[in-house]
Design an enzyme around this catalytic site. Structure first.
Site, PDB file in Angstrom:
ATOM      1  CG  HIS A  10      -2.053   0.946   1.144  1.00  0.00           C
ATOM      2  ND1 HIS A  10      -3.172   0.713   0.380  1.00  0.00           N
ATOM      3  CD2 HIS A  10      -2.246   2.155   1.728  1.00  0.00           C
ATOM      4  CE1 HIS A  10      -4.014   1.728   0.496  1.00  0.00           C
ATOM      5  NE2 HIS A  10      -3.478   2.616   1.310  1.00  0.00           N
ATOM      6  CG  HIS A  29     -10.703   3.329   1.927  1.00  0.00           C
ATOM      7  ND1 HIS A  29     -11.378   3.547   3.093  1.00  0.00           N
ATOM      8  CD2 HIS A  29      -9.392   3.519   2.235  1.00  0.00           C
ATOM      9  CE1 HIS A  29     -10.541   3.860   4.065  1.00  0.00           C
ATOM     10  NE2 HIS A  29      -9.321   3.847   3.562  1.00  0.00           N
TER      11      HIS A  29
END
Length: 759
Positions: free
Chosen positions: A46, A92
């Site tokens: 990430h 998300h």
């Protein structure tokens, strides 16, 4: 007493044994638990892009309008006349599957902060959503929660959600996708960046207090799901849009002063990532004093403070001596504010707690020195058989009208009115084209004569089925369709952002899909002159080994000038001529029709000739700007028949009920191959237009100048969709099927559910 670092603790932090060995080599000693936590988040997929960075470097990222490319919180492009746009798209996904409302809401909050951190006021948001099979017991729950979360946060912020896309496929049953896009406007000469410059400058914390929510969210977002997914609920952050609104206004006021040297959103990995990234960009070190961080909970440890992903927080490097100015503005907006550190020349990132150093790490291994992998790649083993599939052997539907009704009721194709009615798309009155069309168009909400006639066109999209069957071609289609959508409203494409959603990169076929999609996006962007200025990678979108379709979502920005001269997707006036800009090939490989009617996801995606594509787009763009067209609508999912049906019925219902929300048409289509293939095939590079009869000759001349084929099909009028020799269906019936597609999913769930959140 220092906790020993065992192999189990290393694994719990998402680090491979060989990565831990690299940490030992960098430090020359065993890290503390806090330091291990810092490496864990900074080396996660990430934050580090360790599997994708080598491929992302091949993107075109520069151009005459690019003011800021990848590497900052958002990309920035020049709109002319002293104005610029900052925009970005982010995922998300994992948080939204675990806790759909808060996961989606904080996704919106995070992308808004990325944009206003650049100095821009957000004026528009979009989203691209993916859910599982409509009949799956969790799909309706996720759909309702995600849409409510997006609407709840965006509406409170006063930022309109002006468009987007929603699609459904079984591959997303265990892993929904929530990709959020925001664009903001700023002066072209006042861009703020996330850099820790100026040795001795104070590092200031601004925003909400820090709690324990979201700890290790970045690490969770870099792993597959399994049966313990529900246990990960505490790693989902909780958002407060009213606090974010205060933070937005405070930051925009701060940007009018000379106090801000650099500013960074505390997003994934919280205070750790923001401070490390700022130090890395500035080529400096940073000392943090964690005792000064405003805390929401008692007893928090340095580890928790550094890794918390509490929302609505910013890290700011102020000019020395300007601390009180920053403090006064933040306190005016009722925000916590504190000096929590200093920029140093050490090249090291240090965290202090109660007089002791709890972390002392070199900056470079945490940023540019993070691992970069050239992972093994191989084509998916199922592709040869899928490509060999012969659709010609399939039976043709006996009733093509009934087949069209079934397609229109498919939630991927059906009206998304249920979704966008929950978003405030009229706030600030920036919309020039209402949601539901090919591209959103927003007026620039600025009071300046030079900007009065400027508008921005926005489009997001990708076809995951195409990208599975041919990742390179599918990704090119994503860019081409976004550009085509922008052409339909008269816009000129400027640049893109992306959100690259894939499965486990440690599987060679997934890494191959990723690399091929990146190559396809890059080649298409070079052809359209639309550099990639920002983006996001989301990997490990798998649940118990089952990965999603490769979904490289593209978000494109275009300039519409003058904004008064744009176009809608719906037929307008009876008697108007209907024409197709493009050709009829009947390519059904990877189509929604093939999946819906025959249960097949096979073949090859439609061929894409970029020269033809550009000619089609230029024809329509110039026609819109010349005021020749009544409507323009891209042909995509469901093919020409669905495009005709949508053009008949995508009307706003008059408040007084003076006329129905649809109008019919009668067309005659040449059928070079099977009728169902021509009607429902998803051939590339096609736009359906309608125009007054008196404009037809000029339009044909324009198409010839641009090198685009035009096929005259028929005329607008009546109350049926009539395709000579193929089907005749009342538009009212089409509209009923189309408008009920998504509500039907929710009704099915309510009928057999009885539980709020299915397992």
């Amino acid at each position: 007493m220092t906790e020993p670092i065992t192999p189990e603790i290393v694994a719990q932090h998402g680090l491979k044994p060989e990565e831990y060995q690299r940490i030992l080599e960098h430090l020359g000693r065993t890290p503390t638990l806090t330091e291990l936590g810092v490496f864990s988040v900074m080396w996660s997929e990430h934050c580090s892009y360790k599997s994708s960075r080598v491929h992302l470097k091949t993107f075109p990222t520069s151009g005459p309008r690019v003011l800021q490319g990848p590497g900052e919180n958002a990309g920035v492009v020049d709109l002319g006349d002293g104005l610029a746009a900052a925009f970005k798209m982010e995922s998300h996904n994992h948080p939204s599957y675990i806790e759909p409302y808060q996961g989606a809401a904080t996704g919106v909050g995070g992308i808004l902060r990325d944009v206003f951190t650049m100095g821009a006021r957000p004026i528009a948001s979009l989203n691209a959503l993916r859910f599982g099979d409509p009949s799956h017991p969790r799909t309706a729950y996720l759909l309702e929660g995600v849409v409510a979360g997006i609407g709840g946060y965006g509406n409170c912020m006063g930022v309109p959600t002006v468009g987007g896309e929603v699609a459904f496929h079984p591959s997303y049953n265990g892993n929904c996708l929530v990709n959020a896009f925001t664009l903001g406007i700023l002066p072209a000469d006042k861009i703020f960046r996330g850099t820790a410059a100026g040795v001795g400058n104070p590092v200031m914390y601004v925003g909400a207090k820090t709690g324990r929510d979201g700890i290790h969210g970045a690490t969770m977002a870099s792993a597959e799901f399994d049966a313990s997914t529900e246990e990960k609920r505490p790693t989902v952050q909780v958002g407060d849009p009213f606090m974010e609104k205060l933070l937005l206004e405070a930051c925009l006021e701060l940007f009018q002063t000379d106090a801000v040297v650099g500013i960074q959103d505390m997003g994934a990995a919280g205070l750790t990532s923001s401070s490390v990234e700022m130090a890395g960009r500035g080529g400096n070190g940073l000392d943090l004093f964690l005792d000064q961080v405003p805390l929401r909970e008692e007893g928090m440890t340095p580890y928790e403070i550094l890794l918390s992903e509490s929302q609505e927080r910013m890290l700011l490097v102020a000019a020395e001596g300007k601390e009180e100015l920053v403090r006064s503005i933040c306190e005016k907006w009722d925000l916590d504010v504190a000096v929590i550190g200093r920029v140093t020349a050490s090249g090291r990132w240090r965290a202090h707690w109660r007089g002791a150093v709890v972390a002392d790490l070199p900056v470079d291994p945490l940023t540019e020195g993070a691992p970069k992998y050239h992972r093994p790649m191989a084509p998916h083993p199922a592709l040869p058989a899928l490509h060999a599939f012969d659709a010609a052997a399939l039976p043709e539907p006996a009733d093509l009208g009934a087949a069209l009704l079934r397609l229109l009721a498919r939630p991927t194709i059906a009206s998304k009115e249920w979704v966008y009615r929950q978003y405030d798309h009229m706030v600030r009155l920036v919309g020039a084209v209402r949601p539901g069309g090919d591209a959103a168009v927003v007026r620039l909400a600025v009071s300046h004569d030079a900007h009065a006639h400027k508008g921005i066109a926005l489009s997001v999209g990708v076809n995951g089925r195409f990208c599975f069957l041919d990742p390179y071609l599918g990704a090119m289609h994503a860019v081409a369709e976004c550009a085509r959508n922008i052409a339909c409203v008269g816009g000129e494409p400027i640049a893109i952002t992306d959100c690259l959603n894939f499965g486990n990169p440690e599987k060679p076929e997934i890494m191959w899909q990723f690399a091929e999609c990146v190559r396809g996006i890059g080649d298409a962007c070079r052809a359209f002159g639309t550099p990639v200025v920002s983006g996001n990678v989301s990997l490990y979108n798998e649940t118990e080994g089952q990965g999603i379709l490769p979904t490289p979502t593209v978000g494109m920005v275009g300039l519409v000038e003058p904004v008064e001269r744009t176009c809608h997707s719906t037929f307008r006036d009876a008697g108007d001529v209907i024409a197709l800009v493009g050709s009829l090939q009947g390519e059904v490989g990877g189509s929604e029709y093939l999946s819906a009617e025959h249960g097949k996801e096979a073949g090859r995606p439609p061929a894409l000739d970029l020269a033809r594509e550009k000619a089609v787009q230029e024809t329509v763009r110039r026609a819109v700007r010349a005021g020749l067209l009544s409507s323009a609508h891209d042909c995509s999912e469901g093919g020409l028949a669905v495009a005709l049906a949508e053009s008949c019925m995508m009307h706003e219902v008059p408040a007084d009920g003076s006329k129905p929300a649809w109008i019919g048409c009668a067309v005659r289509i040449p059928f070079p191959v099977r009728k169902d293939f021509v009607l429902f095939g998803e051939d590339a590079s096609r736009i359906l237009v309608s125009l007054p009869k008196e404009n037809a000759a000029r339009f044909v001349d324009l198409a010839q100048q641009c090198g685009a084929p035009v096929i005259r099909l028929g005329a607008v009028g009546g109350d049926r969709l009539e395709i000579q020799g193929a089907l005749s269906v009342p538009v009212e019936d089409l509209a009923r099927a189309w408008r009920d597609g998504i509500p039907a999913v929710l009704r099915r769930d309510a009928a057999h559910a009885g539980t709020t959140a299915p397992a």
